[in-house]
Motif scaffolding. Structure first.
Motif, mmCIF file in Angstrom:
data_model
loop_
_atom_site.group_PDB
_atom_site.id
_atom_site.type_symbol
_atom_site.label_atom_id
_atom_site.label_comp_id
_atom_site.label_asym_id
_atom_site.label_seq_id
_atom_site.Cartn_x
_atom_site.Cartn_y
_atom_site.Cartn_z
ATOM 1 N N SER A 17 6.034 -23.944 6.537
ATOM 2 C CA SER A 17 5.091 -22.900 6.147
ATOM 3 C C SER A 17 3.743 -23.447 5.708
ATOM 4 O O SER A 17 2.813 -22.689 5.515
ATOM 5 C CB SER A 17 5.685 -22.077 5.001
ATOM 6 N N GLY A 18 3.652 -24.743 5.525
ATOM 7 C CA GLY A 18 2.421 -25.321 5.012
ATOM 8 C C GLY A 18 2.400 -25.414 3.492
ATOM 9 O O GLY A 18 1.449 -25.906 2.913
ATOM 10 N N SER A 19 3.474 -24.984 2.836
ATOM 11 C CA SER A 19 3.561 -25.033 1.375
ATOM 12 C C SER A 19 4.201 -26.346 0.928
ATOM 13 O O SER A 19 4.727 -27.105 1.738
ATOM 14 C CB SER A 19 4.401 -23.862 0.863
ATOM 15 N N LEU A 20 4.180 -26.596 -0.382
ATOM 16 C CA LEU A 20 4.843 -27.791 -0.909
ATOM 17 C C LEU A 20 6.349 -27.739 -0.678
ATOM 18 O O LEU A 20 6.973 -28.744 -0.361
ATOM 19 C CB LEU A 20 4.546 -27.946 -2.391
ATOM 20 N N GLY A 21 6.941 -26.558 -0.833
ATOM 21 C CA GLY A 21 8.368 -26.406 -0.580
ATOM 22 C C GLY A 21 8.712 -26.661 0.876
ATOM 23 O O GLY A 21 9.738 -27.257 1.204
ATOM 24 N N GLY A 22 7.824 -26.216 1.776
ATOM 25 C CA GLY A 22 8.028 -26.469 3.195
ATOM 26 C C GLY A 22 7.930 -27.951 3.524
ATOM 27 O O GLY A 22 8.659 -28.461 4.371
ATOM 28 N N ALA A 23 7.023 -28.658 2.839
ATOM 29 C CA ALA A 23 6.894 -30.101 3.051
ATOM 30 C C ALA A 23 8.146 -30.833 2.574
ATOM 31 O O ALA A 23 8.609 -31.779 3.222
ATOM 32 C CB ALA A 23 5.663 -30.632 2.325
ATOM 33 N N THR A 24 8.708 -30.399 1.455
ATOM 34 C CA THR A 24 9.945 -30.996 0.953
ATOM 35 C C THR A 24 11.083 -30.761 1.937
ATOM 36 O O THR A 24 11.864 -31.665 2.238
ATOM 37 C CB THR A 24 10.300 -30.407 -0.426
ATOM 38 N N ALA A 25 11.180 -29.543 2.484
ATOM 39 C CA ALA A 25 12.223 -29.222 3.459
ATOM 40 C C ALA A 25 12.023 -30.028 4.745
ATOM 41 O O ALA A 25 12.992 -30.508 5.339
ATOM 42 C CB ALA A 25 12.218 -27.725 3.765
#
Length: 188
Positions: A17-25
């Motif tokens: 998604s471009g979010s920090l959570g998406g980067a972690t995933a």
């Protein structure tokens, strides 16, 4: 006459998604793909700002769909560059931009039994949960393959706390930092 096709490789499909959570995933999905010898399929789902139903009813918004898809593609490329330093993940597979709501799009993409669907499971308050549907809940409820929900990085909560303090112009709590600096031995 039947064809003998080699079995397709297992895939690790990850929502980006471009979010920090998406980067972690995305980072966890790359780790899982390497350890399983699977392909990595980063997927960014998008839909028109007013939704697909309204977009279909008004043909004037159809010409904007190409622009929205281009923006989604740029966001996916940016997320891959931030995670891997470039668009090459170093793993087999392909990055996809899919039109549709994120939850159903991810479930459709990870439709094989040997797929692994990796999603970010961010912290959400009651108000946020009431107003916006949860992609992770949809995937957990409807996926036909195993789903790995990756919790947010502990640094994400710290970053959000610092951001709130900056918005309210509050003094940062530096006690932890001072303790850590005192515990580091001096360099000789």
């Amino acid at each position: 006459m039947s064809e003998n096709r080699p079995p397709s490789a297992a895939r690790v499909v990850v929502g980006v998604s471009g979010s920090l959570g998406g980067a972690t995933a995305l980072g966890r999905a790359a780790y899982e793909a390497r350890s399983r010898g699977a392909e990595l399929w980063p997927v960014l789902a998008w839909e028109p700002p007013e939704g697909d139903v309204v977009s279909r009813r008004f043909p004037s918004s159809a010409h904007m769909a190409e622009e929205w898809e281009r923006l989604a593609r740029e966001r996916l490329i940016k997320a891959l560059r931030e995670a891997f330093g470039g668009t090459d993940t170093g793993l087999p597979g392909q990055a996809l931009v899919v039109r549709g709501a994120p939850g159903p799009a991810l479930v459709r993409t990870a439709g094989r039994a040997d797929d692994l669907l990796v999603i970010g499971a961010g912290r959400r308050g009651r108000l946020h949960r009431a107003l916006w549907p949860s992609v992770s809940r949809h995937c957990l409820a409807h996926a036909t393959c195993p789903v790995l929900a990756v919790p947010p990085s502990p640094l994400q909560a710290d970053l959000a706390s610092v951001h709130r303090r900056n918005v309210w112009r509050l003094r940062l709590n530096t006690d932890d930092l001072e303790r850590e600096l005192r515990s580091v031995p001096p360099e000789v």
